[in-house]
Design a protein around this motif. Structure first.
Motif, PDB file in Angstrom:
ATOM      1  N   VAL A 187       0.615  -1.491   0.188  1.00  0.00           N
ATOM      2  CA  VAL A 187      -0.239  -0.281  -0.370  1.00  0.00           C
ATOM      3  C   VAL A 187       0.859   1.313   0.412  1.00  0.00           C
ATOM      4  CG1 VAL A 187      -2.023  -1.335   1.349  1.00  0.00           C
ATOM      5  CG2 VAL A 187      -0.279  -0.176   2.286  1.00  0.00           C
ATOM      6  N   GLY A 188       1.846   0.833   0.051  1.00  0.00           N
ATOM      7  CA  GLY A 188       3.119   2.407   0.728  1.00  0.00           C
ATOM      8  C   GLY A 188       3.061   3.059   1.588  1.00  0.00           C
ATOM      9  N   TRP A 189       3.815   3.577   1.891  1.00  0.00           N
ATOM     10  CA  TRP A 189       4.265   4.784   3.101  1.00  0.00           C
ATOM     11  C   TRP A 189       3.293   5.375   3.521  1.00  0.00           C
ATOM     12  CZ3 TRP A 189       6.833   3.366   6.834  1.00  0.00           C
ATOM     13  CH2 TRP A 189       8.280   2.490   6.538  1.00  0.00           C
ATOM     14  N   LEU A 190       2.524   6.062   2.588  1.00  0.00           N
ATOM     15  CA  LEU A 190       1.172   7.468   2.934  1.00  0.00           C
ATOM     16  C   LEU A 190       0.381   6.488   3.972  1.00  0.00           C
ATOM     17  CD1 LEU A 190       1.327  10.080   0.432  1.00  0.00           C
ATOM     18  CD2 LEU A 190       2.089   9.831   3.241  1.00  0.00           C
ATOM     19  N   ARG A 191      -0.359   5.106   2.686  1.00  0.00           N
ATOM     20  CA  ARG A 191      -1.006   4.835   3.200  1.00  0.00           C
ATOM     21  C   ARG A 191      -1.207   4.069   4.270  1.00  0.00           C
ATOM     22  NH1 ARG A 191      -6.076   5.679   2.627  1.00  0.00           N
ATOM     23  NH2 ARG A 191      -5.974   6.160   0.405  1.00  0.00           N
ATOM     24  N   PHE A 192      -0.034   3.085   4.728  1.00  0.00           N
ATOM     25  CA  PHE A 192       0.401   2.585   5.720  1.00  0.00           C
ATOM     26  C   PHE A 192       0.227   3.229   7.277  1.00  0.00           C
ATOM     27  CE2 PHE A 192       3.385   0.441   9.003  1.00  0.00           C
ATOM     28  CZ  PHE A 192       3.286  -0.242   8.775  1.00  0.00           C
ATOM     29  N   LEU A 193       0.407   4.853   7.431  1.00  0.00           N
ATOM     30  CA  LEU A 193      -0.274   5.327   8.249  1.00  0.00           C
ATOM     31  C   LEU A 193      -1.509   5.499   8.315  1.00  0.00           C
ATOM     32  CD1 LEU A 193       2.336   8.339   7.152  1.00  0.00           C
ATOM     33  CD2 LEU A 193       2.929   6.203   8.920  1.00  0.00           C
ATOM     34  N   ASP A 194      -2.012   4.977   7.948  1.00  0.00           N
ATOM     35  CA  ASP A 194      -3.646   4.907   7.758  1.00  0.00           C
ATOM     36  C   ASP A 194      -3.489   3.559   8.615  1.00  0.00           C
ATOM     37  OD1 ASP A 194      -6.439   5.484   7.985  1.00  0.00           O
ATOM     38  OD2 ASP A 194      -6.249   5.738   5.161  1.00  0.00           O
ATOM     39  N   VAL A 195      -3.117   2.756   7.831  1.00  0.00           N
ATOM     40  CA  VAL A 195      -3.241   0.877   8.844  1.00  0.00           C
ATOM     41  C   VAL A 195      -2.523   1.073  10.144  1.00  0.00           C
ATOM     42  CG1 VAL A 195      -2.084  -1.327   8.609  1.00  0.00           C
ATOM     43  CG2 VAL A 195      -2.633  -0.075   6.650  1.00  0.00           C
ATOM     44  N   VAL A 196      -1.802   2.102  10.584  1.00  0.00           N
ATOM     45  CA  VAL A 196      -0.976   2.199  11.650  1.00  0.00           C
ATOM     46  C   VAL A 196      -1.992   3.026  12.562  1.00  0.00           C
ATOM     47  CG1 VAL A 196       0.593   3.344  13.970  1.00  0.00           C
ATOM     48  CG2 VAL A 196       1.053   2.311  11.076  1.00  0.00           C
ATOM     49  N   ALA A 197      -2.664   3.481  11.946  1.00  0.00           N
ATOM     50  CA  ALA A 197      -3.750   4.773  13.021  1.00  0.00           C
ATOM     51  C   ALA A 197      -4.767   4.076  13.143  1.00  0.00           C
ATOM     52  CB  ALA A 197      -4.002   6.128  12.081  1.00  0.00           C
ATOM     53  N   MET A 198      -4.818   2.853  11.999  1.00  0.00           N
ATOM     54  CA  MET A 198      -6.930   1.713  12.816  1.00  0.00           C
ATOM     55  C   MET A 198      -6.710   1.403  13.901  1.00  0.00           C
ATOM     56  SD  MET A 198      -9.504   0.830  12.340  1.00  0.00           S
ATOM     57  CE  MET A 198     -10.270  -0.274  12.685  1.00  0.00           C
ATOM     58  N   ARG A 199      -4.873   0.683  13.901  1.00  0.00           N
ATOM     59  CA  ARG A 199      -4.095  -0.116  14.545  1.00  0.00           C
ATOM     60  C   ARG A 199      -4.414   0.465  16.350  1.00  0.00           C
ATOM     61  NH1 ARG A 199      -1.662  -5.054  13.508  1.00  0.00           N
ATOM     62  NH2 ARG A 199      -2.168  -5.683  12.315  1.00  0.00           N
ATOM     63  N   LEU A 200      -3.834   2.209  16.156  1.00  0.00           N
ATOM     64  CA  LEU A 200      -3.371   2.818  17.458  1.00  0.00           C
ATOM     65  C   LEU A 200      -5.647   2.819  17.987  1.00  0.00           C
ATOM     66  CD1 LEU A 200      -1.238   5.301  16.595  1.00  0.00           C
ATOM     67  CD2 LEU A 200      -1.172   3.345  17.906  1.00  0.00           C
ATOM     68  N   TYR A 201      -5.939   3.443  17.196  1.00  0.00           N
ATOM     69  CA  TYR A 201      -7.825   3.662  17.306  1.00  0.00           C
ATOM     70  C   TYR A 201      -8.599   2.026  18.203  1.00  0.00           C
ATOM     71  CZ  TYR A 201     -12.923   5.168  17.046  1.00  0.00           C
ATOM     72  OH  TYR A 201     -13.671   4.824  17.032  1.00  0.00           O
ATOM     73  N   GLN A 202      -7.787   1.571  17.608  1.00  0.00           N
ATOM     74  CA  GLN A 202      -8.475  -0.545  17.699  1.00  0.00           C
ATOM     75  C   GLN A 202      -8.019  -0.687  19.237  1.00  0.00           C
ATOM     76  OE1 GLN A 202      -8.406  -3.001  14.626  1.00  0.00           O
ATOM     77  NE2 GLN A 202      -9.145  -4.765  15.587  1.00  0.00           N
ATOM     78  N   ARG A 203      -6.986   0.049  18.974  1.00  0.00           N
ATOM     79  CA  ARG A 203      -6.590  -0.706  20.741  1.00  0.00           C
ATOM     80  C   ARG A 203      -6.573   0.306  22.235  1.00  0.00           C
ATOM     81  NH1 ARG A 203       0.182  -0.531  21.485  1.00  0.00           N
ATOM     82  NH2 ARG A 203       0.184  -2.228  19.598  1.00  0.00           N
ATOM     83  N   VAL A 204      -7.601   1.189  21.264  1.00  0.00           N
ATOM     84  CA  VAL A 204      -7.708   2.713  22.243  1.00  0.00           C
ATOM     85  C   VAL A 204      -8.506   2.467  22.238  1.00  0.00           C
ATOM     86  CG1 VAL A 204      -7.631   4.949  23.424  1.00  0.00           C
ATOM     87  CG2 VAL A 204      -5.254   4.382  22.389  1.00  0.00           C
ATOM     88  N   ALA A 205     -10.494   2.593  21.426  1.00  0.00           N
ATOM     89  CA  ALA A 205     -11.331   2.757  21.469  1.00  0.00           C
ATOM     90  C   ALA A 205     -12.259   1.628  21.234  1.00  0.00           C
ATOM     91  CB  ALA A 205     -11.844   3.652  20.409  1.00  0.00           C
TER      92      ALA A 205
END
Length: 261
Positions: free
Chosen positions: A52-70
């Motif tokens: 997916v490339g680096w920019l889209r991977f940041l979207d993946v990381v953001a989802m992981r963080l949101y999932q962990r918190v919320a």
């Protein structure tokens, strides 16, 4: 029918619940537990970045963080309750030989499968099996893929069907493993009346298994007896999906709320 379960360390839904379920209608001959190394996890990250490339991977990381918190606490509570239901119905898994390995394609895993001599292997793992391992069980290796194939192959098919608003294809595929990525013969589709406004995609992909255990047990028995037919998937679109994106999750949630109760 002799079976072997392959699952990940730390996934009690599979390691305890599905093991006991398998033992309820088959002779559970063994369990392979995958304890992945940090190097394997880093390799998975690199593969996703290439996808997916680096920019889209940041979207993946953001989802992981949101999932962990919320979402994670509620998901864990649901999983604990589901495991309690499975234990009440099937009891504890039997004491059978177990092998702990990092790689599902290790020679030690191959030797374990040859020794336990299963008719069917149920592979509940993120790692792809190579041809050598696939060929060992007498009938084959099977997966309960969280997604409807061939439209939602690879990872998190339930999430992507929800985010695409393809609600008729939110479910699970029982398929036989071949050399491709979720491209083997399809033996059935399964779903349930999910609640996309209150259930996370993680809960949905586990609950679609939980709600269909009786039907799956019967299907595996049919496969063992040689009476199960294969679903014709020719001339259908095929898609390979990856890790969830936060941007797509937020779009899905807005659409689900707009759709009403």
């Amino acid at each position: 029918m002799r079976t072997v379960l392959i699952c990940h360390e730390g996934d009690d839904f599979d390691r305890a619940g599905l093991a006991a379920w398998l033992a309820s209608f088959s002779e559970l001959a063994g369990v392979v537990v995958l304890a992945e190394t940090p190097a394997q996890m880093r390799a998975r990250v690199r593969r996703e970045i290439r996808r997916v490339g680096w920019l889209r991977f940041l979207d993946v990381v953001a989802m992981r963080l949101y999932q962990r918190v919320a979402l994670a606490r509620r998901d864990r509570a649901w999983t604990a309750a589901a495991l309690t239901r499975m234990r009440e119905r099937y009891g504890e898994p039997p004491a059978v030989p177990q092998l702990v390995a990092a790689d599902v394609n290790d020679e030690a895993v191959a030797a374990f499968l040859r020794h336990t001599a299963p008719d069917i292997v149920l592979a509940r793992c993120k790692q792809l099996l190579k041809k050598r391992q696939i060929a060992i069980p007498r009938i084959g290796c099977f997966v309960l893929h969280p997604g409807i194939c061939p439209e939602y192959r690879n990872a998190h098919g339930c999430f992507w069907a929800l985010s695409q608003r393809d609600l008729e294809r939110v479910g699970m595929t029982l398929l036989k493993v071949d050399a491709g990525v979720d491209t083997g013969p399809v033996y059935g589709y399964y779903s349930y009346p999910f609640d996309e406004r209150r259930e996370s995609h993680v809960v949905i992909q586990y609950r679609v298994v939980l709600e269909n255990l009786d039907r799956l047990a019967q299907r595996f028995s049919d496969i063992f007896e040689g009476t199960a037919s294969v679903v014709d998937t020719r001339d259908r679109p095929s898609g390979s999906w990856g890790q969830p994106w936060l941007s797509r999750y937020l779009r899905w949630q807005r659409a689900a709320k707009a759709a009403g109760p």
